[in-house]
Write an enzyme that holds these catalytic residues in place. Structure first.
Site, PDB file in Angstrom:
ATOM      1  CB  SER A 256      -0.901   0.006   1.238  1.00  0.00           C
ATOM      2  OG  SER A 256      -0.091   0.097   2.391  1.00  0.00           O
ATOM      3  CB  CYS A 257       3.886   2.254   1.219  1.00  0.00           C
ATOM      4  SG  CYS A 257       2.939   2.442   2.740  1.00  0.00           S
ATOM      5  CG  PHE A 258       7.839   0.726  -1.878  1.00  0.00           C
ATOM      6  CD1 PHE A 258       7.914   1.524  -0.745  1.00  0.00           C
ATOM      7  CD2 PHE A 258       8.822  -0.236  -2.064  1.00  0.00           C
ATOM      8  CE1 PHE A 258       8.940   1.380   0.187  1.00  0.00           C
ATOM      9  CE2 PHE A 258       9.858  -0.391  -1.145  1.00  0.00           C
ATOM     10  CZ  PHE A 258       9.905   0.404  -0.025  1.00  0.00           C
TER      11      PHE A 258
END
Ligand SMILES: NC(=O)c1ccc[n+]([C@@H]2O[C@H](COP(=O)([O-])OP(=O)(O)OC[C@H]3O[C@@H](n4cnc5c(N)ncnc54)[C@H](O)[C@@H]3O)[C@@H](O)[C@H]2O)c1
Length: 423
Positions: A256-258
């Site tokens: 859910s980030c990079f």
């Protein structure tokens, strides 16, 4: 109360603060009010149960009331991508309006943005929403940006013992108040402006994602040259300027980030007239990296039509139940497209995977997934996969193992399997 909000809540509650966990999702609030974790993260269940019993953690679906009673309000809502890749601030804007209501009539409370937001968002979205509902001006309430660096799967240890803390302060008093909260955390702390703090998070994730992609690209080249990429990386990492962490080839990064943080940075950059070629290439190499696993599989099993293929690990990585942008989704799509029967197994993420993707048979145990399979792909590095041995692989129709996560060092690869890995 996602991975970030819960990590912060537990860390602060364990230091003696009383934390109200606010969420608009009624199921999460119900679970939390019973002292149960709404998500899987190692160690969360025990901590949440213990802290709830001691009334250190309280759950609430209402925002303004707990805000009125709070000294500090942390914003840890999701900041996903819009379809064009730019930052979606819908959750953040809505949360700020509710927080603003609670701030009305009070003075010197501190609002801390923990969500990942592109530089300028606190000034353009957070503060205006807080001001509009509170009828106050920034300065009447304090504002800090405090980006989160925890790793899913290690959220508890990273929240309790962060490697570093970045405090972006709108004014000195706001920074002082946040610094007091973190007084007992023994790690380097940097005080800076709100916009710089926002940017530090993107710089970090863009760099780490680029490192992963560098390792993947190198692996793809080495494979075609007949070279062992691990030996190349080992030699390269002896250089004191090169830290080997995140230089590990595999099926690519998800989560859910990079991906969404890179997309947001690309979008922001284009908006100010700069085409960020390195970042767009990092994303595009990553988007096709799982095809290396599919290619290895096809080399062994072509055609894939009618073959039974097991995917071990459905989460975006081992140690979490999070399937957001998991490479298991991309691998499963490709295999189904080629007519394979896909069976998936994950110790914790099967339920989330089923909600996100249809067409994959879910096995209850790793043995069930392997039984009768023509091949398996190890997609997430769960410790239990590294304990698999000849007995389990003997359940397969043909023991072909495509390792997308460097499950074993070459000497520890189980006997009797046909082992292929990326790089
Ligand atoms: N997950 C990570 O590993 C990680 C690491 C560092 C930074 N971050 C950043 O932290 C932020 C949160 O990420 P996450 O993975 O914890 O998110 P998440 O999706 O797991 O949780 C977000 C929570 O916010 C709740 N929510 C939405 N709108 C709300 C509102 N108006 N009021 C109250 N609650 C509301 C949702 O119901 C959900 O439970 C994001 O900006 C992310 O980029 C995440």
């Amino acid at each position: 109360m996602g991975y970030t909000g819960l990590g912060t809540s537990i860390a602060l509650a364990k230091r003696g603060h009383t934390v109200t966990c606010v969420d608009t999702n009624p199921e999460k609030v119900t679970l939390l009010s019973k002292g149960r974790s709404p998500l899987f993260e190692p160690g969360f269940s025990g901590e949440i149960a213990a802290l709830s019993r001691r009334h250190r953690l309280i759950a609430s679906i209402d925002t303004p009331a707990p805000v009125r009673d709070a000294d500090i309000i942390f914003l840890s809502v999701g900041t996903p991508s819009q379809p064009d890749g730019s930052l979606d601030t819908t959750q953040l804007g809505a949360a700020c309006l509710s927080v603003g209501e609670g701030l009305r009539g009070r003075r010197r409370q501190l609002v801390v943005v923990k969500s990942t937001v592109v530089p300028g968002t606190t000034e353009s979205v957070v503060i205006p929403a807080l001001e509009s509902k509170s009828s106050l001006h920034a300065g009447d309430f304090g504002v800090c940006v405090n980006p989160e660096f925890l790793r899913e799967g290690h959220a508890l240890e990273d929240s309790l013992r962060p490697s570093h803390i970045v405090i972006g302060e709108r004014d000195r008093a706001s920074g002082n108040a946040l610094l007091r909260i973190y007084a007992g955390f023994a790690c380097p702390k940097v005080r800076t402006s709100v916009r710089i703090a926002e940017a530090v998070k993107y710089a970090t994730n863009a760099f780490l994602a680029t490192k992963v992609t560098f390792a993947n690209e190198l692996a793809n080249i080495c494979t075609r040259l007949g070279l062992d990429v691990d030996e190349v990386l080992r030699g390269m990492s002896l250089d004191p300027r090169i830290n080997p962490r995140h230089l590990v080839p595999g099926v690519g990064f998800g989560g859910s980030c990079f991906p969404k943080d890179l997309r947001a940075l690309v979008s922001l950059s284009r908006g100010v007239g700069y085409e960020p070629f390195l970042l767009t290439t990092t994303l595009s190499v990553n988007e096709r990296q799982h095809m290396e696993a599919v290619r290895l599989l096809e080399n062994e099993l072509r055609p894939l039509s009618g073959k039974r293929v097991a995917i071990l690990g459905l989460a975006f990585k081992g140690g979490t139940d999070d399937v957001r942008e998991s490479k298991a989704l991309a691998v499963a799509s490709e295999l189904l497209l080629r007519g394979a029967h896909v069976v998936g197994y994950d110790p914790k993420a099967a339920a989330n995977f089923t909600k996100a993707f249809r067409g994959v048979e879910i096995a209850a145990t790793v043995e069930d997934a392997l039984r009768g399979s023509d091949a398996c792909i190890i997609q997430a590095a769960w410790p239990e996969f590294s304990r698999l041995g000849p007995k389990q692989f003997a359940l397969m129709q043909t023991p072909i193992v495509i390792d997308g996560r460097r499950t074993w060092t070459p000497r520890r690869v189980p006997k009797g399997i046909r082992y292929r890995r990326i790089g």
